[in-house]
Design a protein around this motif. Structure first.
Motif, PDB file in Angstrom:
ATOM      1  N   ASP A 143       0.823  -1.205   0.000  1.00 36.55           N
ATOM      2  CA  ASP A 143       0.000   0.000   0.000  1.00 36.55           C
ATOM      3  C   ASP A 143       0.863   1.264   0.000  1.00 36.55           C
ATOM      4  N   ALA A 144       1.996   1.188  -0.709  1.00 36.01           N
ATOM      5  CA  ALA A 144       2.865   2.372  -0.839  1.00 36.01           C
ATOM      6  C   ALA A 144       2.109   3.553  -1.419  1.00 36.01           C
ATOM      7  N   GLY A 145       1.148   3.268  -2.299  1.00 36.65           N
ATOM      8  CA  GLY A 145       0.377   4.341  -2.924  1.00 36.65           C
ATOM      9  C   GLY A 145      -0.369   5.217  -1.942  1.00 36.65           C
ATOM     10  N   ARG A 146      -0.645   4.693  -0.737  1.00 38.29           N
ATOM     11  CA  ARG A 146      -1.334   5.488   0.292  1.00 38.29           C
ATOM     12  C   ARG A 146      -0.472   5.674   1.542  1.00 38.29           C
ATOM     13  N   SER A 147       0.848   5.502   1.374  1.00 39.88           N
ATOM     14  CA  SER A 147       1.762   5.649   2.509  1.00 39.88           C
ATOM     15  C   SER A 147       2.377   7.044   2.545  1.00 39.88           C
ATOM     16  N   ASP A 148       2.839   7.452   3.726  1.00 36.38           N
ATOM     17  CA  ASP A 148       3.504   8.749   3.874  1.00 36.38           C
ATOM     18  C   ASP A 148       4.932   8.640   3.351  1.00 36.38           C
ATOM     19  N   ILE A 149       5.314   9.569   2.515  1.00 36.16           N
ATOM     20  CA  ILE A 149       6.622   9.492   1.856  1.00 36.16           C
ATOM     21  C   ILE A 149       7.773   9.525   2.867  1.00 36.16           C
ATOM     22  N   SER A 150       7.599  10.263   3.956  1.00 37.19           N
ATOM     23  CA  SER A 150       8.670  10.333   4.953  1.00 37.19           C
ATOM     24  C   SER A 150       8.886   8.980   5.620  1.00 37.19           C
ATOM     25  N   PHE A 151       7.787   8.258   5.900  1.00 32.52           N
ATOM     26  CA  PHE A 151       7.912   6.930   6.501  1.00 32.52           C
ATOM     27  C   PHE A 151       8.464   5.933   5.489  1.00 32.52           C
ATOM     28  N   MET A 152       8.061   6.065   4.231  1.00 30.84           N
ATOM     29  CA  MET A 152       8.590   5.199   3.175  1.00 30.84           C
ATOM     30  C   MET A 152      10.109   5.331   3.079  1.00 30.84           C
ATOM     31  N   LYS A 153      10.593   6.544   3.162  1.00 31.52           N
ATOM     32  CA  LYS A 153      12.041   6.775   3.099  1.00 31.52           C
ATOM     33  C   LYS A 153      12.742   6.153   4.305  1.00 31.52           C
ATOM     34  N   GLU A 154      12.128   6.303   5.481  1.00 30.43           N
ATOM     35  CA  GLU A 154      12.736   5.776   6.711  1.00 30.43           C
ATOM     36  C   GLU A 154      12.841   4.257   6.681  1.00 30.43           C
ATOM     37  N   ILE A 155      11.750   3.572   6.316  1.00 33.37           N
ATOM     38  CA  ILE A 155      11.769   2.108   6.319  1.00 33.37           C
ATOM     39  C   ILE A 155      12.638   1.579   5.179  1.00 33.37           C
ATOM     40  N   THR A 156      12.659   2.289   4.059  1.00 32.42           N
ATOM     41  CA  THR A 156      13.486   1.872   2.923  1.00 32.42           C
ATOM     42  C   THR A 156      14.970   1.916   3.288  1.00 32.42           C
ATOM     43  N   SER A 157      15.401   2.982   3.934  1.00 34.51           N
ATOM     44  CA  SER A 157      16.801   3.079   4.370  1.00 34.51           C
ATOM     45  C   SER A 157      17.161   1.912   5.272  1.00 34.51           C
ATOM     46  N   ALA A 158      16.243   1.560   6.174  1.00 35.68           N
ATOM     47  CA  ALA A 158      16.507   0.484   7.138  1.00 35.68           C
ATOM     48  C   ALA A 158      16.628  -0.875   6.452  1.00 35.68           C
ATOM     49  N   VAL A 159      15.736  -1.171   5.497  1.00 35.62           N
ATOM     50  CA  VAL A 159      15.785  -2.496   4.861  1.00 35.62           C
ATOM     51  C   VAL A 159      16.931  -2.609   3.855  1.00 35.62           C
ATOM     52  N   ILE A 160      17.330  -1.510   3.244  1.00 33.54           N
ATOM     53  CA  ILE A 160      18.500  -1.543   2.359  1.00 33.54           C
ATOM     54  C   ILE A 160      19.751  -1.809   3.194  1.00 33.54           C
ATOM     55  N   GLU A 161      19.828  -1.178   4.347  1.00 32.68           N
ATOM     56  CA  GLU A 161      20.949  -1.416   5.265  1.00 32.68           C
ATOM     57  C   GLU A 161      20.993  -2.895   5.679  1.00 32.68           C
ATOM     58  N   ALA A 162      19.805  -3.510   5.794  1.00 32.18           N
ATOM     59  CA  ALA A 162      19.720  -4.922   6.187  1.00 32.18           C
ATOM     60  C   ALA A 162      20.017  -5.873   5.031  1.00 32.18           C
ATOM     61  N   GLY A 163      20.041  -5.342   3.800  1.00 31.29           N
ATOM     62  CA  GLY A 163      20.428  -6.187   2.677  1.00 31.29           C
ATOM     63  C   GLY A 163      19.456  -6.293   1.517  1.00 31.29           C
ATOM     64  N   ALA A 164      18.338  -5.562   1.540  1.00 31.73           N
ATOM     65  CA  ALA A 164      17.398  -5.599   0.410  1.00 31.73           C
ATOM     66  C   ALA A 164      18.022  -4.913  -0.804  1.00 31.73           C
ATOM     67  N   SER A 165      17.908  -5.561  -1.963  1.00 32.09           N
ATOM     68  CA  SER A 165      18.501  -4.992  -3.180  1.00 32.09           C
ATOM     69  C   SER A 165      17.455  -4.484  -4.173  1.00 32.09           C
ATOM     70  N   THR A 166      16.170  -4.783  -3.912  1.00 35.52           N
ATOM     71  CA  THR A 166      15.070  -4.237  -4.707  1.00 35.52           C
ATOM     72  C   THR A 166      14.011  -3.707  -3.754  1.00 35.52           C
ATOM     73  N   ILE A 167      13.555  -2.489  -4.011  1.00 35.17           N
ATOM     74  CA  ILE A 167      12.493  -1.873  -3.209  1.00 35.17           C
ATOM     75  C   ILE A 167      11.275  -1.720  -4.109  1.00 35.17           C
ATOM     76  N   ASN A 168      10.200  -2.425  -3.746  1.00 34.27           N
ATOM     77  CA  ASN A 168       8.990  -2.421  -4.562  1.00 34.27           C
ATOM     78  C   ASN A 168       7.930  -1.517  -3.942  1.00 34.27           C
ATOM     79  N   LEU A 169       7.315  -0.692  -4.792  1.00 35.01           N
ATOM     80  CA  LEU A 169       6.333   0.298  -4.343  1.00 35.01           C
ATOM     81  C   LEU A 169       4.970  -0.034  -4.956  1.00 35.01           C
ATOM     82  N   PRO A 170       4.160  -0.844  -4.291  1.00 32.38           N
ATOM     83  CA  PRO A 170       2.875  -1.235  -4.872  1.00 32.38           C
ATOM     84  C   PRO A 170       1.790  -0.170  -4.677  1.00 32.38           C
ATOM     85  N   ASP A 171       1.061   0.077  -5.747  1.00 30.35           N
ATOM     86  CA  ASP A 171      -0.203   0.804  -5.628  1.00 30.35           C
ATOM     87  C   ASP A 171      -1.263  -0.272  -5.439  1.00 30.35           C
TER      88      ASP A 171
END
Length: 313
Positions: A143-171
């Motif tokens: 539900d990225a399409g209805r998520s707050d962009i600031s929170f999306m950035k925060e969680i994305t930084s955390a999961v990339i640090e943990a090793g995610a190599s693809t970040i998917n943004l579903p509407d």
């Protein structure tokens, strides 16, 4: 020159199967997976391993026979799902775990009943555990399409640090318009700064899944999630054939954007999926519909007989 090759992630066997009446047996899934490999699909999401023994077995068998495409299993951000996914895709030459958690306020409050901090921790733990099974981990912000962009950035930084190599943004609910998707992708691409590939998964509730996907590509997305014939939950997913052919036919606008898809295999894939699921594309469906290259009007027929490009692109 920057890399403009678009990764085609096909989810016909997972999200597509969630269309009412579209369930498939293991033999049928194997047939479709082999056709997807002939299409040169980059990633095949073969199913949701933890959902049933049948799905686990189908994914495992697909992982054993497909050689060129990466085989992926979906998993919620819980250990048992991730373990099932990791075990199901173990035999694949190329494999990926696709784990996810909802990030929109409405989902976190009513579905997950979790705080934003709890969601981030669960996401990081999921990616970390997934990395014990595979090197290639995709993380989706449901539900990225209805998520707050600031929170999306925060969680994305955390999961990339943990090793995610693809970040998917579903509407996820097919709510957004093309310019909104483009703006979201542009902001996330800038934030991620080449540390991971940005992916899109658009639903078609307003008939905009393909338009939204193309808008996201021009904004910097380099993976698109789609299905044959646009199958999927509710109004379906973005149709692979429409995305691929729009990029190919309108290369004047999508300069240098390419895919690895063998377009000569599109109609075979469409017919196979239709025959197996019993869900035929409507006759006027773009690219693969029975009437897509038929002409009823006398004016059109006259033009095509004189020169095909008068009424066919």
């Amino acid at each position: 020159m920057k890399n403009n090759n678009i990764i085609i992630f096909d989810t016909t066997l997972r999200d597509g199967e969630q269309s009412p009446g579209a369930s498939m047996n293991i033999g049928e899934k194997l047939q479709i997976a082999q056709q997807l490999e002939k299409l040169n699909v980059d990633v095949i999401e073969a199913g949701f391993a933890a959902s049933s023994h049948g799905d686990f077995d189908a994914i495992s068998q697909i992982a054993s026979i497909v050689e060129k495409s990466c085989i992926c299993s979906l998993a919620r951000a819980v250990d048992k799902d991730i373990k099932a996914a990791g075990e199901a895709i173990q035999k694949a030459k190329l494999n990926r775990i696709h784990t996810f958690i909802a990030t929109s306020p409405i989902h976190m409050k009513y579905k997950l009943k979790m705080s934003s901090d709890e969601v981030i921790k669960r996401a990081v733990d999921a990616v970390t555990y997934s990395k014990t099974f595979v090197n290639d981990v995709e993380f989706s912000l449901e539900d990225a399409g209805r998520s707050d962009i600031s929170f999306m950035k925060e969680i994305t930084s955390a999961v990339i640090e943990a090793g995610a190599s693809t970040i998917n943004l579903p509407d996820t609910v097919g709510y957004r318009l093309p310019h909104e998707i483009a703006n979201m992708v542009k902001q996330m691409v800038a934030h991620i700064d080449n540390k991971a590939i940005v992916s899109l998964h658009n639903h078609n509730d307003l008939g905009l899944a393909v338009a939204n996907t193309l808008a996201g590509i021009t904004a910097g997305a380099r993976q698109v999630e789609c299905t044959i014939n646009g199958l999927g939950e509710r109004a379906g997913n973005a149709a692979m054939e429409e995305i691929v052919m729009a990029l190919k036919v309108r290369s004047d606008q999508f300069s240098n954007y390419t895919t690895n898809i063998n377009t000569k295999e599109i109609i075979r894939a469409s017919k196979l999926v239709a025959n197996i699921t019993g869900i035929e594309p409507q006759p006027n469906k773009a690219i693969v519909g029975k009437n897509a290259f038929s002409h009823e009007s006398g004016i059109h027929q006259d033009g095509v007989l004189k020169h095909q490009e008068t009424y066919e692109i």
